[in-house]
Design a protein around this motif. Structure first.
Motif, PDB file in Angstrom:
ATOM      1  N   TYR A   1     -11.364 -25.278   6.517  1.00 50.12           N
ATOM      2  CA  TYR A   1     -12.014 -24.140   7.160  1.00 50.12           C
ATOM      3  C   TYR A   1     -13.539 -24.199   7.074  1.00 50.12           C
ATOM      4  O   TYR A   1     -14.223 -23.491   7.823  1.00 50.12           O
ATOM      5  CB  TYR A   1     -11.453 -22.823   6.638  1.00 50.12           C
ATOM      6  CG  TYR A   1     -10.150 -22.492   7.353  1.00 50.12           C
ATOM      7  CD1 TYR A   1     -10.161 -22.131   8.687  1.00 50.12           C
ATOM      8  CD2 TYR A   1      -8.923 -22.610   6.710  1.00 50.12           C
ATOM      9  CE1 TYR A   1      -8.990 -21.873   9.372  1.00 50.12           C
ATOM     10  CE2 TYR A   1      -7.740 -22.350   7.383  1.00 50.12           C
ATOM     11  CZ  TYR A   1      -7.783 -21.981   8.721  1.00 50.12           C
ATOM     12  OH  TYR A   1      -6.618 -21.734   9.408  1.00 50.12           O
ATOM     13  N   ARG A   2     -14.084 -25.024   6.232  1.00 47.55           N
ATOM     14  CA  ARG A   2     -15.527 -25.288   6.319  1.00 47.55           C
ATOM     15  C   ARG A   2     -15.835 -25.956   7.650  1.00 47.55           C
ATOM     16  O   ARG A   2     -16.815 -25.599   8.330  1.00 47.55           O
ATOM     17  CB  ARG A   2     -15.976 -26.176   5.161  1.00 47.55           C
ATOM     18  CG  ARG A   2     -17.476 -26.511   5.197  1.00 47.55           C
ATOM     19  CD  ARG A   2     -17.829 -27.551   4.158  1.00 47.55           C
ATOM     20  NE  ARG A   2     -19.254 -27.859   4.154  1.00 47.55           N
ATOM     21  CZ  ARG A   2     -19.757 -29.074   4.008  1.00 47.55           C
ATOM     22  NH1 ARG A   2     -18.951 -30.130   3.847  1.00 47.55           N
ATOM     23  NH2 ARG A   2     -21.058 -29.285   4.010  1.00 47.55           N
ATOM     24  N   ARG A   3     -15.022 -26.903   8.044  1.00 46.34           N
ATOM     25  CA  ARG A   3     -15.244 -27.603   9.305  1.00 46.34           C
ATOM     26  C   ARG A   3     -15.007 -26.667  10.497  1.00 46.34           C
ATOM     27  O   ARG A   3     -15.814 -26.607  11.431  1.00 46.34           O
ATOM     28  CB  ARG A   3     -14.340 -28.837   9.384  1.00 46.34           C
ATOM     29  CG  ARG A   3     -14.589 -29.832   8.255  1.00 46.34           C
ATOM     30  CD  ARG A   3     -13.845 -31.134   8.451  1.00 46.34           C
ATOM     31  NE  ARG A   3     -12.388 -31.044   8.299  1.00 46.34           N
ATOM     32  CZ  ARG A   3     -11.762 -31.046   7.132  1.00 46.34           C
ATOM     33  NH1 ARG A   3     -12.453 -31.092   5.988  1.00 46.34           N
ATOM     34  NH2 ARG A   3     -10.441 -31.000   7.069  1.00 46.34           N
ATOM     35  N   PHE A   4     -13.911 -25.943  10.479  1.00 47.53           N
ATOM     36  CA  PHE A   4     -13.569 -25.058  11.589  1.00 47.53           C
ATOM     37  C   PHE A   4     -14.630 -23.970  11.799  1.00 47.53           C
ATOM     38  O   PHE A   4     -15.051 -23.699  12.933  1.00 47.53           O
ATOM     39  CB  PHE A   4     -12.200 -24.429  11.322  1.00 47.53           C
ATOM     40  CG  PHE A   4     -11.848 -23.305  12.253  1.00 47.53           C
ATOM     41  CD1 PHE A   4     -11.515 -23.556  13.570  1.00 47.53           C
ATOM     42  CD2 PHE A   4     -11.846 -21.991  11.811  1.00 47.53           C
ATOM     43  CE1 PHE A   4     -11.183 -22.507  14.435  1.00 47.53           C
ATOM     44  CE2 PHE A   4     -11.522 -20.944  12.651  1.00 47.53           C
ATOM     45  CZ  PHE A   4     -11.187 -21.203  13.978  1.00 47.53           C
TER      46      PHE A   4
ATOM     47  N   TYR B   1     -15.567 -19.321  -0.330  1.00 45.19           N
ATOM     48  CA  TYR B   1     -16.641 -19.729   0.572  1.00 45.19           C
ATOM     49  C   TYR B   1     -16.310 -19.441   2.043  1.00 45.19           C
ATOM     50  O   TYR B   1     -17.200 -19.506   2.901  1.00 45.19           O
ATOM     51  CB  TYR B   1     -16.922 -21.223   0.427  1.00 45.19           C
ATOM     52  CG  TYR B   1     -17.662 -21.599  -0.836  1.00 45.19           C
ATOM     53  CD1 TYR B   1     -19.057 -21.570  -0.894  1.00 45.19           C
ATOM     54  CD2 TYR B   1     -16.965 -21.988  -1.980  1.00 45.19           C
ATOM     55  CE1 TYR B   1     -19.733 -21.917  -2.044  1.00 45.19           C
ATOM     56  CE2 TYR B   1     -17.636 -22.340  -3.144  1.00 45.19           C
ATOM     57  CZ  TYR B   1     -19.020 -22.295  -3.175  1.00 45.19           C
ATOM     58  OH  TYR B   1     -19.693 -22.635  -4.329  1.00 45.19           O
ATOM     59  N   VAL B   2     -15.052 -19.145   2.344  1.00 54.28           N
ATOM     60  CA  VAL B   2     -14.665 -18.905   3.745  1.00 54.28           C
ATOM     61  C   VAL B   2     -14.080 -17.517   3.940  1.00 54.28           C
ATOM     62  O   VAL B   2     -13.541 -17.213   5.001  1.00 54.28           O
ATOM     63  CB  VAL B   2     -13.659 -19.972   4.231  1.00 54.28           C
ATOM     64  CG1 VAL B   2     -14.254 -21.370   4.110  1.00 54.28           C
ATOM     65  CG2 VAL B   2     -12.333 -19.886   3.482  1.00 54.28           C
TER      66      VAL B   2
ATOM     67  N   ASP C   1     -11.582 -28.624  -2.893  1.00 56.20           N
ATOM     68  CA  ASP C   1     -13.046 -28.809  -2.901  1.00 56.20           C
ATOM     69  C   ASP C   1     -13.636 -28.078  -1.703  1.00 56.20           C
ATOM     70  O   ASP C   1     -13.286 -28.387  -0.555  1.00 56.20           O
ATOM     71  CB  ASP C   1     -13.355 -30.306  -2.815  1.00 56.20           C
ATOM     72  CG  ASP C   1     -14.844 -30.615  -2.845  1.00 56.20           C
ATOM     73  OD1 ASP C   1     -15.664 -29.685  -2.696  1.00 56.20           O
ATOM     74  OD2 ASP C   1     -15.188 -31.800  -2.995  1.00 56.20           O
ATOM     75  N   PRO C   2     -14.536 -27.113  -1.906  1.00 50.82           N
ATOM     76  CA  PRO C   2     -15.075 -26.363  -0.768  1.00 50.82           C
ATOM     77  C   PRO C   2     -15.771 -27.235   0.264  1.00 50.82           C
ATOM     78  O   PRO C   2     -15.802 -26.896   1.454  1.00 50.82           O
ATOM     79  CB  PRO C   2     -16.038 -25.362  -1.412  1.00 50.82           C
ATOM     80  CG  PRO C   2     -16.304 -25.870  -2.782  1.00 50.82           C
ATOM     81  CD  PRO C   2     -15.084 -26.619  -3.191  1.00 50.82           C
ATOM     82  N   ARG C   3     -16.331 -28.364  -0.131  1.00 55.18           N
ATOM     83  CA  ARG C   3     -17.022 -29.207   0.827  1.00 55.18           C
ATOM     84  C   ARG C   3     -16.049 -30.025   1.679  1.00 55.18           C
ATOM     85  O   ARG C   3     -16.428 -30.515   2.748  1.00 55.18           O
ATOM     86  CB  ARG C   3     -18.011 -30.132   0.111  1.00 55.18           C
ATOM     87  CG  ARG C   3     -19.108 -29.377  -0.639  1.00 55.18           C
ATOM     88  CD  ARG C   3     -20.236 -30.284  -1.066  1.00 55.18           C
ATOM     89  NE  ARG C   3     -20.941 -30.850   0.084  1.00 55.18           N
ATOM     90  CZ  ARG C   3     -21.882 -30.209   0.776  1.00 55.18           C
ATOM     91  NH1 ARG C   3     -22.228 -28.976   0.455  1.00 55.18           N
ATOM     92  NH2 ARG C   3     -22.474 -30.788   1.792  1.00 55.18           N
ATOM     93  N   ARG C   4     -14.816 -30.183   1.206  1.00 49.32           N
ATOM     94  CA  ARG C   4     -13.813 -30.939   1.956  1.00 49.32           C
ATOM     95  C   ARG C   4     -12.788 -30.041   2.632  1.00 49.32           C
ATOM     96  O   ARG C   4     -11.888 -30.523   3.307  1.00 49.32           O
ATOM     97  CB  ARG C   4     -13.085 -31.919   1.018  1.00 49.32           C
ATOM     98  CG  ARG C   4     -13.975 -33.025   0.469  1.00 49.32           C
ATOM     99  CD  ARG C   4     -13.249 -33.873  -0.586  1.00 49.32           C
ATOM    100  NE  ARG C   4     -11.962 -34.336  -0.115  1.00 49.32           N
ATOM    101  CZ  ARG C   4     -10.786 -33.979  -0.635  1.00 49.32           C
ATOM    102  NH1 ARG C   4     -10.723 -33.131  -1.649  1.00 49.32           N
ATOM    103  NH2 ARG C   4      -9.655 -34.457  -0.152  1.00 49.32           N
ATOM    104  N   TYR C   5     -12.939 -28.737   2.479  1.00 43.81           N
ATOM    105  CA  TYR C   5     -11.921 -27.816   2.963  1.00 43.81           C
ATOM    106  C   TYR C   5     -11.933 -27.720   4.491  1.00 43.81           C
ATOM    107  O   TYR C   5     -12.990 -27.690   5.133  1.00 43.81           O
ATOM    108  CB  TYR C   5     -12.155 -26.436   2.354  1.00 43.81           C
ATOM    109  CG  TYR C   5     -11.047 -25.441   2.621  1.00 43.81           C
ATOM    110  CD1 TYR C   5      -9.709 -25.821   2.656  1.00 43.81           C
ATOM    111  CD2 TYR C   5     -11.347 -24.097   2.841  1.00 43.81           C
ATOM    112  CE1 TYR C   5      -8.708 -24.909   2.889  1.00 43.81           C
ATOM    113  CE2 TYR C   5     -10.346 -23.171   3.071  1.00 43.81           C
ATOM    114  CZ  TYR C   5      -9.026 -23.579   3.104  1.00 43.81           C
ATOM    115  OH  TYR C   5      -8.026 -22.666   3.340  1.00 43.81           O
TER     116      TYR C   5
END
Length: 320
Positions: free
Chosen positions: A154-157, A249-250, A148-152
């Motif tokens: 690298y979204r956080r990083f 997305y990243v 899930d892109p929202r839970r990934y």
């Protein structure tokens, strides 16, 4: 040995990355949420034996306002405000020890070295946890939340990377109009994202950047971290499409298509960790003024100290 296409073909290689239609909205929403929460930036002086550098222990709000640690190193007694380098760390490392990594402050820059959430036990210590929940993953960070892109992860990083630029302008000795970003491998991926997403960035250096042209990279190398994605898909055979969507997305190619500040890249033709063609893909799609140094006989270390020396010159020219 060479690990990818012949050099002449590398110079022509372009990515066929298909971006999600909501890429820009995804990142705009993510950053708006991050900027709406979290405690103020805090910087505490650290006692060290250094005679020429002041060190501060920094905490700033990253993804979803979660606290992220960093070191700020400022040349003692230098007339400020100073040109500033925000540096991101390679895979498995953290912000390290306050006495490490003194090049940038010795060269006259204010230097913020961001910690890496959930990492910092592979080769350089870290102090920032990754508190988000995640589902099944291969060992390592590259597949944490990858369904899930929202839970990934690298979204956080990458959100942390942008928020580090937001935070640095409020710190001692920093000239908010002269901020650059820098990284090697995973850090290079963060530098590309920050160059695209952080309005205050004025220049970027990405040495052998990870997370570029990811679908191609996963099929070309047997080395981690990309190997983690392959291992995950070897078990979860039915999830390839959703994993590809998350990774899009990243991908550094998508960020390169949106970045316009001057940038310096390096690539190593014997790199078994980051396939050279994936670096060329990001470089070719980069929209701003750019330069690329090719290290024909090096692996993932790329140019080492020669890359560092060139980066100092590049930032001196770009930031003044």
């Amino acid at each position: 040995m060479f690990t990818d296409l012949p050099e002449a073909e590398l110079r022509q290689h372009r990515s066929d990355l298909c971006e999600p239609s909501d890429f820009d909205a995804f990142w705009a929403d993510t950053l708006a949420e991050a900027r709406s929460c979290g405690d103020p930036v805090a910087a505490t002086p650290v006692s060290t034996p250094l005679a020429g550098v002041d060190v501060f222990d920094v905490t700033f709000p990253g993804f979803a306002g979660q606290p992220v640690r960093a070191w700020l190193r400022v040349p003692r007694g230098a007339p400020g405000p100073l040109p500033t380098v925000v540096q991101y760390v390679g895979y498995g490392g953290g912000r390290g020890h306050p006495l490490e990594n003194l090049l940038w402050s010795a060269a006259g820059f204010a230097h913020l070295q961001m910690d890496t959430r959930g990492q910092g036990s592979g080769w350089s210590r870290g102090d920032t946890p990754d508190v988000a929940a995640a589902g099944p993953q291969a060992p390592g960070m590259a597949t944490r939340g990858v369904d899930d892109p929202r839970r990934y992860y690298y979204r956080r990083f990458l959100t942390d990377a942008v928020r580090a630029v937001d935070a640095v302008v409020d710190l001692p000795g920093v000239d908010p109009g002269r901020v650059a970003v820098l990284g090697h491998s995973q850090g290079g991926a963060a530098a590309l994202a920050a160059a695209a997403l952080a309005p205050r960035v004025r220049a970027a250096v990405a040495h052998v950047p990870f997370l570029c042209d990811i679908p191609r990279a996963v099929t070309l190398t047997d080395s981690a971290p990309y190997r983690e994605i392959r291992d995950y898909l070897a078990v979860h055979r039915d999830r390839e499409e959703q994993v590809r969507r998350t990774l899009s997305y990243v991908d550094g190619v998508a960020f390169a298509r949106r970045a316009t500040v001057p940038a310096r890249f390096s690539v190593a033709l014997m790199d078994e960790i980051v396939p050279p063609s994936t670096v060329y893909a990001a470089y070719h799609d980069y929209r701003g003024e750019k330069e690329l140094t090719v290290w024909r006989f090096n692996g993932h270390e790329a140019g080492g100290i020669d890359d560092d020396a060139a980066a100092v010159d590049f930032f001196l020219a770009a930031l003044g």
